[in-house]
Design an enzyme around this catalytic site. Structure first.
Site, PDB file in Angstrom:
ATOM      1  N   ARG A 104     -15.232   0.271  -5.203  1.00  0.00           N
ATOM      2  CA  ARG A 104     -14.545  -1.000  -5.508  1.00  0.00           C
ATOM      3  C   ARG A 104     -15.128  -1.497  -6.829  1.00  0.00           C
ATOM      4  NH1 ARG A 104     -13.262  -6.207  -1.765  1.00  0.00           N
ATOM      5  NH2 ARG A 104     -11.607  -4.750  -1.192  1.00  0.00           N
ATOM      6  N   HIS A 131      -4.769  -2.129  -5.271  1.00  0.00           N
ATOM      7  CA  HIS A 131      -5.483  -2.100  -3.979  1.00  0.00           C
ATOM      8  C   HIS A 131      -4.673  -1.217  -3.022  1.00  0.00           C
ATOM      9  CE1 HIS A 131      -8.229  -3.077  -0.949  1.00  0.00           C
ATOM     10  NE2 HIS A 131      -7.988  -4.350  -0.732  1.00  0.00           N
ATOM     11  N   GLN A 134      -5.102  -1.191   0.967  1.00  0.00           N
ATOM     12  CA  GLN A 134      -4.537  -2.359   1.643  1.00  0.00           C
ATOM     13  C   GLN A 134      -3.040  -2.172   1.905  1.00  0.00           C
ATOM     14  OE1 GLN A 134      -6.187  -5.426   2.587  1.00  0.00           O
ATOM     15  NE2 GLN A 134      -4.254  -5.672   3.681  1.00  0.00           N
ATOM     16  N   ASP A 222      -1.251 -13.839  -1.913  1.00  0.00           N
ATOM     17  CA  ASP A 222      -2.679 -13.494  -2.028  1.00  0.00           C
ATOM     18  C   ASP A 222      -3.353 -14.617  -2.793  1.00  0.00           C
ATOM     19  OD1 ASP A 222      -5.101 -12.083  -2.014  1.00  0.00           O
ATOM     20  OD2 ASP A 222      -4.552 -10.809  -3.715  1.00  0.00           O
ATOM     21  N   CYS A 260      -3.419 -10.204   2.529  1.00  0.00           N
ATOM     22  CA  CYS A 260      -4.468  -9.182   2.697  1.00  0.00           C
ATOM     23  C   CYS A 260      -5.803  -9.790   3.120  1.00  0.00           C
ATOM     24  CB  CYS A 260      -4.627  -8.381   1.409  1.00  0.00           C
ATOM     25  SG  CYS A 260      -5.256  -9.339   0.006  1.00  0.00           S
ATOM     26  N   ARG A 288      -6.352  -2.103   8.725  1.00  0.00           N
ATOM     27  CA  ARG A 288      -7.209  -1.502   7.692  1.00  0.00           C
ATOM     28  C   ARG A 288      -8.061  -0.396   8.321  1.00  0.00           C
ATOM     29  NH1 ARG A 288      -8.544  -4.026   3.001  1.00  0.00           N
ATOM     30  NH2 ARG A 288      -9.232  -1.942   2.433  1.00  0.00           N
TER      31      ARG A 288
HETATM   32  N1  NVA Z   1      -6.540 -10.095  -5.259  1.00  0.00           N
HETATM   33  C1  NVA Z   1      -7.751 -10.161  -4.478  1.00  0.00           C
HETATM   34  C2  NVA Z   1      -7.687  -9.213  -3.326  1.00  0.00           C
HETATM   35  C3  NVA Z   1      -8.889  -9.262  -2.422  1.00  0.00           C
HETATM   36  C4  NVA Z   1      -8.836  -8.271  -1.293  1.00  0.00           C
HETATM   37  C5  NVA Z   1      -8.941  -9.863  -5.363  1.00  0.00           C
HETATM   38  O1  NVA Z   1      -8.874  -8.920  -6.163  1.00  0.00           O
HETATM   39  O2  NVA Z   1      -9.943 -10.595  -5.286  1.00  0.00           O
HETATM   40  N1   CP Z   2      -8.397  -7.300   1.980  1.00  0.00           N
HETATM   41  C1   CP Z   2      -9.586  -6.855   1.563  1.00  0.00           C
HETATM   42  O1   CP Z   2      -9.699  -5.850   0.850  1.00  0.00           O
HETATM   43  O2   CP Z   2     -10.641  -7.591   2.011  1.00  0.00           O
HETATM   44  P1   CP Z   2     -12.157  -7.450   1.550  1.00  0.00           P
HETATM   45  O3   CP Z   2     -12.259  -7.974   0.143  1.00  0.00           O
HETATM   46  O4   CP Z   2     -12.907  -8.282   2.529  1.00  0.00           O
HETATM   47  O5   CP Z   2     -12.562  -6.002   1.604  1.00  0.00           O
END
Ligand code: NVA
Ligand code: CP
Length: 301
Positions: A104, A131, A134, A222, A260, A288
Site C-alpha cells: 500500500r 484500489h 476493494q 468515499d 469502502c 474483503r
Molecule cells: N480513498 C481512500 C480509500 C481508503 C480505503 C484513501 O485513499 O484514503
Molecule cells: N477499505 C479499505 O481499504 O480500508 P483500510 O484503509 O482500513 O484498509
C-alpha cells in the site's frame, strides 16, 4: 524478468475471465463450497504499508493464515524503505524470503517498480490512483444483494479519487453502467474515460448528483480526504455531492448504498444512509476477507 509471475496490480490489466473467476472463488470460499484445505501452507506474504490500514491489513493477514500461510508486516517507518532503501532492492530481497508481496503506497509507479524487480507476485493494496482489491469485494457484495452486476447502473457521488478510478476499471471489466458525479476539478483523470470508451465501457461524468443517481441500482461514495491528499476539497466543492436520504430517494427503490470505509459521517455520507436499511457496507467489509483469499489463490496457485 518476471514474465510468468501473476501480479495483481490493477483491474485494467487483468482479463475479464480472471477477474470473474476470482470473484467466483471468493463466493465459494465464503459459502464453504471451495475445496481448499490450507493450500498456501508453507507460503509467506509480506505486506508493506506506507499508509495506514485496518481492513486491508486484517483481511489479508487473517485470510493468508486461514489458507495455511504466514505473513510479515513492514511499516515503512520501521523498515529500511523508510530510510531510503530503493524499491528495486527491497523487491529483490523480499523475493528471496516470501512468496508474495502486498504493498500500500502513494504513486502507482512504486507498485510498478516493485513488480518489475520482484520475482514473486505483487498485489496492489491501494495507491493514490487505484484500489483494485476493494473493487472485487464491492462487485461481489453488490451481486449478493442485487444479482448480476452486468447491465446494472452504479452511481458514484463524491471525490473523483482512487476508488472512483477503480470503479471505472470495474465498469468495463464487469460490463455495468457507471455514472460519476463529482466537482469538475476533482474528476478522475480524462485518460480513464478515454480508456473506458475505447473498451466499450459505459462510463459517464455528471455535475449534478441527482441526475447521476436517478434510478440507479447502487449509490457509492468515499471519503473526501484520501490518505496523503492534504489538499482535499480546498474550495469546499464537495458538499453538494454528499450522499443523504434526499439523494438516495432519486435512486431505484431497491438501490443499495456502498462505501469502502473508513467513513466520515456528516461529510461524504449522512448517518441515516450509512446506518440505514439500504446500506450494505458491513457485508462489503466482510467480503474483503473472501476476495483477498481468492486473490492470494489466483496469484499463488
Ligand atoms: N480513498 C481512500 C480509500 C481508503 C480505503 C484513501 O485513499 O484514503
Ligand atoms: N477499505 C479499505 O481499504 O480500508 P483500510 O484503509 O482500513 O484498509
Amino acid at each position: 524478468m518476471t514474465a510468468m509471475v501473476k501480479h495483481f496490480l490493477n483491474l485494467d490489466v487483468i482479463s475479464k475471465n480472471d477477474l470473474r473467476s476470482i470473484i467466483n472463488t471468493a463466493k465459494d470460499l465464503k459459502n464453504g463450497t471451495a475445496s481448499v484445505d490450507k493450500p498456501l501452507a508453507g507460503k509467506a506474504l509480506a505486506m508493506i504499508f506506507e499508509k495506514p490500514s485496518t481492513r486491508t491489513r486484517v483481511s489479508f493477514e487473517v485470510g493468508m493464515k486461514q489458507l495455511g500461510g504466514d505473513v510479515v508486516i513492514l511499516n515503512s517507518s520501521e523498515s529500511q524503505i523508510g530510510r531510503g532503501e530503493t524499491i528495486a532492492d527491497t523487491a529483490q530481497v523480499l523475493s528471496r524470503y516470501v512468496d508474495c508481496i502486498m504493498m500500500r503506497t502513494y504513486g502507482h509507479e512504486k507498485i510498478s517498480e516493485m513488480a518489475k524487480f520482484s520475482t514473486v507476485p505483487v498485489i496492489n493494496g491501494l495507491t493514490n490512483s487505484s484500489h483494485p482489491c476493494q473493487l472485487l469485494a464491492d462487485v461481489m457484495t453488490f451481486e449478493e444483494h442485487a444479482g448480476p452486476i452486468r447491465g446494472k447502473t452504479i452511481a458514484w457521488s463524491g471525490d473523483g479519487n482512487n476508488m472512483a478510478s477503480s470503479w471505472i476499471h470495474a465498469a468495463v471489466k464487469f460490463d455495468f453502467n457507471l455514472r460519476i458525479a463529482c466537482p469538475k476539478e476533482q474528476a478522475p483523470h480524462s485518460e480513464l474515460f478515454e480508456w473506458a470508451n475505447k473498451n466499450n465501457g459505459s462510463v459517464k461524468l455528471f455535475n449534478e448528483p441527482a441526475e447521476a443517481v436517478k434510478n440507479a441500482d447502487c449509490v457509492v461514495t468515499d471519503t473526501w480526504t484520501s490518505m496523503g491528499n492534504d489538499e482535499a476539497d480546498p474550495h469546499n466543492h464537495l458538499a453538494p455531492f454528499r450522499v443523504d436520504k434526499a439523494l438516495m430517494d432519486h435512486a431505484s427503490v431497491n438501490a443499495v448504498f456502498m462505501h469502502c470505509l473508513p467513513a466520515h459521517r456528516g461529510e461524504e455520507v449522512t448517518s441515516d444512509v450509512i446506518d440505514g436499511p439500504q446500506s450494505i457496507v458491513w457485508d462489503e467489509a466482510e467480503n474483503r476477507l473472501h476476495t483477498q483469499k481468492a486473490i492470494l489463490l489466483w496469484c499463488l496457485t
